[in-house]
Motif scaffolding. Sequence first.
Motif, PDB file in Angstrom:
ATOM      1  N   SER A  56       0.847  -1.186   0.000  1.00  0.00           N
ATOM      2  CA  SER A  56       0.000   0.000   0.000  1.00  0.00           C
ATOM      3  C   SER A  56       0.886   1.239   0.000  1.00  0.00           C
ATOM      4  CB  SER A  56      -0.895   0.007   1.240  1.00  0.00           C
ATOM      5  OG  SER A  56      -1.514   1.258   1.398  1.00  0.00           O
ATOM      6  N   THR A  58       0.395   5.380   0.230  1.00  0.00           N
ATOM      7  CA  THR A  58      -0.495   6.516   0.408  1.00  0.00           C
ATOM      8  C   THR A  58       0.253   7.760  -0.036  1.00  0.00           C
ATOM      9  OG1 THR A  58      -1.536   5.439   2.295  1.00  0.00           O
ATOM     10  CG2 THR A  58      -1.890   7.800   2.064  1.00  0.00           C
ATOM     11  N   TYR A  62      -4.273  10.331  -2.616  1.00  0.00           N
ATOM     12  CA  TYR A  62      -4.554   9.094  -3.354  1.00  0.00           C
ATOM     13  C   TYR A  62      -3.875   7.914  -2.684  1.00  0.00           C
ATOM     14  CZ  TYR A  62       0.122   9.943  -5.129  1.00  0.00           C
ATOM     15  OH  TYR A  62       1.466  10.170  -5.214  1.00  0.00           O
ATOM     16  N   LYS A  63      -4.297   6.713  -3.080  1.00  0.00           N
ATOM     17  CA  LYS A  63      -3.684   5.467  -2.621  1.00  0.00           C
ATOM     18  C   LYS A  63      -3.426   4.574  -3.819  1.00  0.00           C
ATOM     19  CE  LYS A  63      -5.141   4.684   2.083  1.00  0.00           C
ATOM     20  NZ  LYS A  63      -5.840   3.784   2.990  1.00  0.00           N
ATOM     21  N   TYR A  65      -2.586   0.424  -4.445  1.00  0.00           N
ATOM     22  CA  TYR A  65      -2.427  -0.928  -3.902  1.00  0.00           C
ATOM     23  C   TYR A  65      -1.799  -1.803  -4.974  1.00  0.00           C
ATOM     24  CZ  TYR A  65      -5.342   0.148   0.125  1.00  0.00           C
ATOM     25  OH  TYR A  65      -5.850   0.693   1.284  1.00  0.00           O
ATOM     26  N   GLU A  76      -4.077  -1.080  -8.135  1.00  0.00           N
ATOM     27  CA  GLU A  76      -5.238  -0.195  -8.074  1.00  0.00           C
ATOM     28  C   GLU A  76      -4.763   1.207  -7.715  1.00  0.00           C
ATOM     29  OE1 GLU A  76      -9.449  -1.787  -6.553  1.00  0.00           O
ATOM     30  OE2 GLU A  76      -7.814  -2.037  -5.121  1.00  0.00           O
ATOM     31  N   GLY A  78      -6.446   5.036  -6.731  1.00  0.00           N
ATOM     32  CA  GLY A  78      -7.706   5.695  -6.431  1.00  0.00           C
ATOM     33  C   GLY A  78      -7.572   6.756  -5.358  1.00  0.00           C
ATOM     34  N   TRP A  81      -9.570   7.431   0.147  1.00  0.00           N
ATOM     35  CA  TRP A  81     -10.504   6.582   0.904  1.00  0.00           C
ATOM     36  C   TRP A  81     -10.634   5.178   0.289  1.00  0.00           C
ATOM     37  CZ3 TRP A  81     -12.373  11.028  -1.640  1.00  0.00           C
ATOM     38  CH2 TRP A  81     -13.094  10.770  -2.792  1.00  0.00           C
ATOM     39  N   LEU A  82      -9.907   4.900  -0.765  1.00  0.00           N
ATOM     40  CA  LEU A  82      -9.903   3.573  -1.383  1.00  0.00           C
ATOM     41  C   LEU A  82      -9.460   2.529  -0.373  1.00  0.00           C
ATOM     42  CD1 LEU A  82     -10.109   1.930  -4.087  1.00  0.00           C
ATOM     43  CD2 LEU A  82      -7.664   2.336  -4.340  1.00  0.00           C
ATOM     44  N   GLU A  83     -10.205   1.428  -0.300  1.00  0.00           N
ATOM     45  CA  GLU A  83      -9.868   0.352   0.630  1.00  0.00           C
ATOM     46  C   GLU A  83      -9.317  -0.846  -0.126  1.00  0.00           C
ATOM     47  OE1 GLU A  83     -13.039  -0.612   3.280  1.00  0.00           O
ATOM     48  OE2 GLU A  83     -13.338   1.479   3.867  1.00  0.00           O
ATOM     49  N   GLU A  84      -8.481  -1.594   0.562  1.00  0.00           N
ATOM     50  CA  GLU A  84      -7.861  -2.778  -0.017  1.00  0.00           C
ATOM     51  C   GLU A  84      -8.908  -3.851  -0.289  1.00  0.00           C
ATOM     52  OE1 GLU A  84      -4.645  -6.193   1.294  1.00  0.00           O
ATOM     53  OE2 GLU A  84      -5.163  -4.616   2.684  1.00  0.00           O
ATOM     54  N   ARG A  85      -8.768  -4.527  -1.434  1.00  0.00           N
ATOM     55  CA  ARG A  85      -9.642  -5.669  -1.718  1.00  0.00           C
ATOM     56  C   ARG A  85      -9.162  -6.847  -0.902  1.00  0.00           C
ATOM     57  NH1 ARG A  85      -9.546  -6.842  -7.810  1.00  0.00           N
ATOM     58  NH2 ARG A  85      -7.616  -5.684  -7.822  1.00  0.00           N
TER      59      ARG A  85
END
Length: 86
Positions: A56, A58, A62-63, A65, A76, A78, A81-85
Motif C-alpha cells: 500500500s 499513500t 490518493y492510494k 495498492y 489499483e 484511487g 478513501w480507497l480500501e484494499e480488496r
Amino acid sequence: MNKEKVKKIFDIVISVIVFGMLGAWLVDFYNYYQGNEPALCIKEEVYEYEDGKTKSCTGVGYKVYIYERSSIEGMEFGPFWLEERK
C-alpha cells in the motif's frame, strides 16, 4: 503590509500547494499507467497473507495498492478513501 499584499501572498502559497499536489498525483498516475510502482509515497505498508502480500502506498490525496497474491494480482489507483480488496 496592506490587505492586497497579504491576499496576493496567500494566493501564491495556495497555488503552489495545489500545483504540487497535482504534480505528485500525475507522476504516480503515470507510473501506475506504465505498470511501475509509485515514486512519491508518504506512507508505505505491506500486508502479509497466506497466499502472498499487498503493498500500500499513500500519496497526497490518493492510494495505490499493489497485489502480489495468488487470489488477486495487479494494481489499483484511487482516492485516499480507497480500501484494499480482500
